[in-house]
Design a protein around this motif. Structure first.
Motif, PDB file in Angstrom:
ATOM      1  N   LYS A  50       0.681  -0.487  -0.258  1.00 38.01           N
ATOM      2  CA  LYS A  50       0.003   0.000  -0.172  1.00 38.01           C
ATOM      3  C   LYS A  50       0.507   0.963  -0.324  1.00 38.01           C
ATOM      4  O   LYS A  50       2.031   1.441   1.126  1.00 38.01           O
ATOM      5  CB  LYS A  50      -0.883  -0.302   1.172  1.00 38.01           C
ATOM      6  CG  LYS A  50      -1.910  -0.893   1.237  1.00 38.01           C
ATOM      7  CD  LYS A  50      -3.174  -0.467  -0.147  1.00 38.01           C
ATOM      8  CE  LYS A  50      -4.163  -2.047  -0.270  1.00 38.01           C
ATOM      9  NZ  LYS A  50      -4.953  -1.651  -0.934  1.00 38.01           N
ATOM     10  N   VAL A  51       0.143   2.888  -0.638  1.00 40.19           N
ATOM     11  CA  VAL A  51       1.475   3.611  -1.224  1.00 40.19           C
ATOM     12  C   VAL A  51       1.028   4.533  -1.069  1.00 40.19           C
ATOM     13  O   VAL A  51      -0.631   4.694  -1.456  1.00 40.19           O
ATOM     14  CB  VAL A  51       2.175   3.335  -2.690  1.00 40.19           C
ATOM     15  CG1 VAL A  51       2.382   4.752  -2.557  1.00 40.19           C
ATOM     16  CG2 VAL A  51       2.546   2.206  -3.082  1.00 40.19           C
ATOM     17  N   ALA A  52       0.827   5.505   0.010  1.00 38.53           N
ATOM     18  CA  ALA A  52       0.907   6.824   0.072  1.00 38.53           C
ATOM     19  C   ALA A  52       2.126   8.372  -0.710  1.00 38.53           C
ATOM     20  O   ALA A  52       3.255   8.161  -0.259  1.00 38.53           O
ATOM     21  CB  ALA A  52       0.300   7.255   1.155  1.00 38.53           C
ATOM     22  N   ILE A  53       1.657   8.779  -1.234  1.00 42.57           N
ATOM     23  CA  ILE A  53       2.733  10.309  -1.147  1.00 42.57           C
ATOM     24  C   ILE A  53       2.483  11.655  -0.812  1.00 42.57           C
ATOM     25  O   ILE A  53       0.663  11.512   0.129  1.00 42.57           O
ATOM     26  CB  ILE A  53       2.378  10.543  -2.006  1.00 42.57           C
ATOM     27  CG1 ILE A  53       3.514  11.998  -3.154  1.00 42.57           C
ATOM     28  CG2 ILE A  53       1.182  10.840  -3.561  1.00 42.57           C
ATOM     29  CD1 ILE A  53       3.766  11.952  -4.682  1.00 42.57           C
ATOM     30  N   ILE A  54       3.387  11.926   0.470  1.00 40.13           N
ATOM     31  CA  ILE A  54       3.040  13.241   0.848  1.00 40.13           C
ATOM     32  C   ILE A  54       2.888  14.343   0.099  1.00 40.13           C
ATOM     33  O   ILE A  54       3.904  14.292  -1.134  1.00 40.13           O
ATOM     34  CB  ILE A  54       4.243  13.192   1.601  1.00 40.13           C
ATOM     35  CG1 ILE A  54       4.545  12.210   2.920  1.00 40.13           C
ATOM     36  CG2 ILE A  54       3.639  14.581   2.948  1.00 40.13           C
ATOM     37  CD1 ILE A  54       3.369  11.642   3.617  1.00 40.13           C
ATOM     38  N   GLU A  55       1.980  15.293   0.176  1.00 42.26           N
ATOM     39  CA  GLU A  55       1.474  16.232  -0.811  1.00 42.26           C
ATOM     40  C   GLU A  55       1.621  17.825  -0.470  1.00 42.26           C
ATOM     41  O   GLU A  55       1.261  18.120  -0.714  1.00 42.26           O
ATOM     42  CB  GLU A  55       0.058  16.209  -1.787  1.00 42.26           C
ATOM     43  CG  GLU A  55       0.467  14.856  -2.447  1.00 42.26           C
ATOM     44  CD  GLU A  55      -0.663  13.958  -3.285  1.00 42.26           C
ATOM     45  OE1 GLU A  55      -0.631  14.876  -4.730  1.00 42.26           O
ATOM     46  OE2 GLU A  55      -1.500  14.149  -2.679  1.00 42.26           O
ATOM     47  N   THR A  58       2.017   1.869  -7.295  1.00 42.99           N
ATOM     48  CA  THR A  58       0.504   1.337  -6.892  1.00 42.99           C
ATOM     49  C   THR A  58       0.003   0.523  -8.790  1.00 42.99           C
ATOM     50  O   THR A  58      -1.375   0.537  -8.563  1.00 42.99           O
ATOM     51  CB  THR A  58      -0.273   2.862  -7.204  1.00 42.99           C
ATOM     52  OG1 THR A  58      -0.339   4.181  -8.501  1.00 42.99           O
ATOM     53  CG2 THR A  58      -0.056   4.524  -5.728  1.00 42.99           C
ATOM     54  N   SER A  59       1.040   0.769  -9.623  1.00 39.13           N
ATOM     55  CA  SER A  59       0.337   0.420 -10.985  1.00 39.13           C
ATOM     56  C   SER A  59       0.183  -1.230 -10.477  1.00 39.13           C
ATOM     57  O   SER A  59       1.311  -2.034  -9.345  1.00 39.13           O
ATOM     58  CB  SER A  59       1.527  -0.154 -11.481  1.00 39.13           C
ATOM     59  OG  SER A  59       3.085  -0.275 -11.641  1.00 39.13           O
ATOM     60  N   SER A  60      -1.226  -1.950 -11.772  1.00 35.44           N
ATOM     61  CA  SER A  60      -0.876  -3.377 -11.509  1.00 35.44           C
ATOM     62  C   SER A  60       0.109  -4.352 -11.196  1.00 35.44           C
ATOM     63  O   SER A  60       0.679  -5.130 -10.388  1.00 35.44           O
ATOM     64  CB  SER A  60      -1.870  -4.111 -12.762  1.00 35.44           C
ATOM     65  OG  SER A  60      -1.237  -3.526 -13.787  1.00 35.44           O
ATOM     66  N   GLN A  61       1.342  -3.925 -12.968  1.00 36.65           N
ATOM     67  CA  GLN A  61       2.757  -4.139 -12.487  1.00 36.65           C
ATOM     68  C   GLN A  61       3.677  -4.535 -11.272  1.00 36.65           C
ATOM     69  O   GLN A  61       3.713  -5.776 -10.532  1.00 36.65           O
ATOM     70  CB  GLN A  61       3.363  -3.592 -13.631  1.00 36.65           C
ATOM     71  CG  GLN A  61       4.685  -4.227 -13.693  1.00 36.65           C
ATOM     72  CD  GLN A  61       5.594  -3.272 -14.865  1.00 36.65           C
ATOM     73  OE1 GLN A  61       4.971  -2.334 -14.855  1.00 36.65           O
ATOM     74  NE2 GLN A  61       7.304  -3.442 -14.969  1.00 36.65           N
ATOM     75  N   TYR A  62       3.904  -3.358 -10.483  1.00 38.99           N
ATOM     76  CA  TYR A  62       4.229  -3.523  -9.281  1.00 38.99           C
ATOM     77  C   TYR A  62       3.922  -4.167  -8.365  1.00 38.99           C
ATOM     78  O   TYR A  62       3.889  -4.585  -7.095  1.00 38.99           O
ATOM     79  CB  TYR A  62       4.534  -2.327  -8.665  1.00 38.99           C
ATOM     80  CG  TYR A  62       5.258  -2.175  -7.461  1.00 38.99           C
ATOM     81  CD1 TYR A  62       6.749  -2.149  -7.829  1.00 38.99           C
ATOM     82  CD2 TYR A  62       4.762  -2.086  -6.377  1.00 38.99           C
ATOM     83  CE1 TYR A  62       7.914  -2.811  -6.534  1.00 38.99           C
ATOM     84  CE2 TYR A  62       5.581  -1.711  -5.851  1.00 38.99           C
ATOM     85  CZ  TYR A  62       7.046  -2.182  -5.218  1.00 38.99           C
ATOM     86  OH  TYR A  62       7.776  -2.357  -3.959  1.00 38.99           O
ATOM     87  N   GLN A  63       2.257  -3.845  -8.035  1.00 40.24           N
ATOM     88  CA  GLN A  63       1.328  -4.323  -7.136  1.00 40.24           C
ATOM     89  C   GLN A  63       1.473  -6.197  -7.363  1.00 40.24           C
ATOM     90  O   GLN A  63       1.642  -6.908  -6.386  1.00 40.24           O
ATOM     91  CB  GLN A  63      -0.327  -3.689  -7.382  1.00 40.24           C
ATOM     92  CG  GLN A  63      -0.382  -2.760  -6.292  1.00 40.24           C
ATOM     93  CD  GLN A  63      -0.183  -2.114  -4.972  1.00 40.24           C
ATOM     94  OE1 GLN A  63       0.089  -3.107  -4.889  1.00 40.24           O
ATOM     95  NE2 GLN A  63       1.598  -1.561  -4.924  1.00 40.24           N
ATOM     96  N   GLY A  64       1.755  -6.431  -8.596  1.00 39.43           N
ATOM     97  CA  GLY A  64       2.041  -7.883  -8.534  1.00 39.43           C
ATOM     98  C   GLY A  64       3.258  -8.601  -8.139  1.00 39.43           C
ATOM     99  O   GLY A  64       3.367  -9.826  -7.047  1.00 39.43           O
TER     100      GLY A  64
END
Length: 409
Positions: free
Chosen positions: A293-298, A329-335
């Motif tokens: 799970k990923v988040a970016i500080i904005e 967050t991409s399906s490639q990396y999440q896989g």
């Protein structure tokens, strides 16, 4: 001394005015396929997702049915305030037995009034004070049934609920807009960096690489060569403002943005504050509990990140912050992270595993163009998030006063 109640209000036990867990699944006469709501999918007034299962292969906890207007509230770790109000659920929707399902009684209780009644922080405190067990703190149905509550006549319940739900309806619209904006950014990322249909791609030759065909001028690089990693800070969270905000996995795994108003605080000394303080542009990724799970500080907030999170920082400008965020967050990396995580009861991944993958890195000008578009879309999301924070503050200011009869309608 006689209790002073507002006129036409009465004190009752909650079990007298709602039906609790009234409907259970009948596996001999039900849909062959179900939509399932697990405890992990529900946050504070949010439903992240459902999963689809064949009835014969559904989880053992998939037992309770809900209808329009039902409220579910988690009986496990009630301090986390996991609850949700259902509007027109599908006929095959089933929720976990980890939830209590509250159904209003016709012409006795308004379903939305019940929702606001049991989602007050005072009701959460009541539930939390009655949990049993330390490793798996939970409440029984009896605790909910025996809760003493004040309720007005049905007509006033409806009026109170209409006022409060006007705020939530606007919040819901803003969330839908924010999700659409996020989906737009994800589609652009996929088109440009997975399908390679970036602006001007028609004029670029495709060449062979260890990841397959990529545009000429792009490079295959290992993520660990592009970012630095740092584990988070270990401390207990507190609802009291005893230090900076304390960002945890549970604060990032229910939506695509951070609602800082709901993030708790922690104690920390000045030296560690400098070491773990978050800055705008930082990307954090969960290594435990919900790895990937990923988040970016904005925005620059006074906040640090917890030990189940890892901070990633680009080592140079060849990888933009938003490019990094959307790649993760991409399906490639999440896989990749799903297949690389270890553990049976609780999956986990360390910094080495999280960055042990290869990706195609575009030319600088393409990164810069994507960063501009992504930044614009995410700023629009942040506008909606901040608007929702203000709406929630106004609603929460009115909520206890309306529910105690201090403000009459």
């Amino acid at each position: 001394m006689q209790n002073q109640f507002p006129k036409n209000w009465r004190k009752v036990k909650l079990g007298e005015v709602v039906d609790i867990n009234p409907r259970q699944i009948n596996k001999d006469n039900f849909h062959k396929e179900i939509e399932y709501v697990d405890i992990s999918a529900v946050g504070t007034a949010t439903l992240e997702s459902t999963t689809t299962h064949l009835l014969s292969e559904a989880p053992g906890r998939a037992r309770r049915l809900v209808k329009n207007g039902d409220t579910i509230i988690s009986t496990v770790r009630p301090n986390r305030r996991s609850f949700y109000y259902f509007k027109n659920p599908t006929d095959n929707l089933v929720v976990s037995t980890g939830f209590a399902v509250l159904s209003s009684k016709l012409k006795i209780t308004d379903s939305r009034f019940i929702y606001y009644l049991v989602t007050q922080k005072s009701f959460t405190h009541y539930l939390t004070s009655n949990v049993k067990g330390s490793a798996y703190p939970a409440i029984t149905t009896d605790v909910i049934e025996n809760a003493e509550v004040l309720i007005p006549a049905y007509e006033e319940q409806n009026q109170i609920a209409s006022i409060l739900s006007s705020f939530d309806d606007k919040i819901e619209v803003n969330i839908k807009i924010a999700k659409t904006l996020e989906e737009t950014a994800q589609v652009i990322f996929k088109e440009w960096f997975k399908k390679f249909k970036f602006p001007g791609h028609e004029k670029v030759k495709m060449i062979d690489s260890e990841l397959g065909k990529i545009p000429e001028g792009w490079e295959i690089k290992k993520l660990s060569d592009l970012v630095s990693t740092q584990y988070g800070y270990t401390e207990s969270a507190s609802e009291k403002e005893i230090g900076p905000r304390f960002l945890r996995v549970m604060d990032i795994n229910k939506s695509d943005w951070i609602d800082w108003s709901s993030v708790p605080y922690c104690k920390i000394n000045d030296k560690d504050l400098l070491k773990y303080r978050l800055s705008a542009g930082d990307v954090v990724i969960a290594r435990m509990a919900d790895p990937g799970k990923v988040a970016i500080i904005e925005e620059n907030v006074n906040a640090v990140f917890a030990s189940y999170l890892i901070r990633l920082k680009p080592l140079n400008k060849s990888v933009g912050n938003y490019f990094l965020y959307f790649y993760l967050t991409s399906s490639q990396y999440q896989g990749f992270i799903f297949g690389s995580s270890t553990g049976t009861t609780r999956q986990s991944a360390n910094a080495r595993v999280i960055t042990d993958c290869y990706l195609a890195v575009p030319k600088d000008e393409i990164i810069k163009e994507f960063e501009t578009i992504a930044n614009l879309l995410r700023k629009m999301i942040q506008t909606k998030v901040k608007e929702n924070q203000k709406l929630a503050e106004m609603r929460d200011l009115l909520l206890p006063k309306l529910m105690r009869g201090e403000l009459r309608v």
